[in-house]
Design a protein around this motif. Structure first.
Motif, short mmCIF file in Angstrom:
data_model
loop_
_atom_site.label_atom_id
_atom_site.label_comp_id
_atom_site.label_asym_id
_atom_site.label_seq_id
_atom_site.Cartn_x
_atom_site.Cartn_y
_atom_site.Cartn_z
N THR A 287 -82.65 -24.45 -48.44
CA THR A 287 -82.76 -23.03 -48.10
C THR A 287 -82.14 -22.13 -49.16
OG1 THR A 287 -80.73 -23.21 -46.78
CG2 THR A 287 -82.83 -23.47 -45.62
N LEU B 76 -96.14 -26.68 -44.28
CA LEU B 76 -95.89 -26.41 -45.69
C LEU B 76 -94.49 -25.82 -45.90
CD1 LEU B 76 -97.23 -26.45 -48.51
CD2 LEU B 76 -97.95 -24.11 -48.07
N LEU B 77 -94.09 -24.90 -45.02
CA LEU B 77 -92.75 -24.32 -45.11
C LEU B 77 -91.67 -25.36 -44.86
CD1 LEU B 77 -91.00 -21.77 -45.43
CD2 LEU B 77 -91.27 -21.40 -42.98
N TRP C 123 -99.33 -23.69 -42.33
CA TRP C 123 -98.29 -22.92 -43.00
C TRP C 123 -96.90 -23.38 -42.55
CZ3 TRP C 123 -99.32 -20.64 -47.25
CH2 TRP C 123 -100.57 -20.07 -47.47
N VAL D 160 -87.62 -30.10 -49.51
CA VAL D 160 -87.60 -30.44 -50.93
C VAL D 160 -86.60 -29.57 -51.70
CG1 VAL D 160 -88.98 -30.42 -53.06
CG2 VAL D 160 -89.94 -31.34 -50.95
N PHE D 161 -86.65 -28.27 -51.50
CA PHE D 161 -85.84 -27.35 -52.30
C PHE D 161 -84.53 -26.95 -51.64
CE2 PHE D 161 -90.22 -26.42 -53.73
CZ PHE D 161 -90.08 -26.80 -55.05
N ALA E 125 -91.32 -27.51 -47.93
CA ALA E 125 -90.66 -26.76 -49.00
C ALA E 125 -89.16 -26.68 -48.75
CB ALA E 125 -91.26 -25.36 -49.13
N LEU F 10 -84.61 -21.70 -52.08
CA LEU F 10 -85.75 -20.86 -51.69
C LEU F 10 -85.36 -19.40 -51.59
CD1 LEU F 10 -87.55 -23.06 -49.02
CD2 LEU F 10 -88.28 -22.59 -51.34
#
Length: 66
Positions: A22, A12-13, A9, A19-20, A16, A25
């Protein structure tokens, strides 16, 4: 083997966030939260409504339709 551990996890965070970003998100989280809240309110509103007089069963003695 099927369950993801805390390390999975975390990685994965991290991906993310990379890629995106803060800010993106945070906006996605706010949008998802408001959508869920609106859905729950819609469910509560539909269950709290009382039937109107026109939806009640007609009394056969007073029903003059033929």
């Amino acid at each position: 083997m099927g369950a993801m551990s805390l390390w999975h996890w975390g990685i994965l965070l991290l991906v993310a966030i990379l890629v995106f970003g803060t800010g993106k998100l945070k906006n996605i989280g706010k949008d998802a939260g408001s959508a869920i809240r609106g859905f729950k309110e819609g469910l509560n509103d539909s269950t709290e409504q009382t039937p109107k007089d026109e939806h009640k069963l007609a009394d056969p003695a007073t029903d003059h339709r033929s």
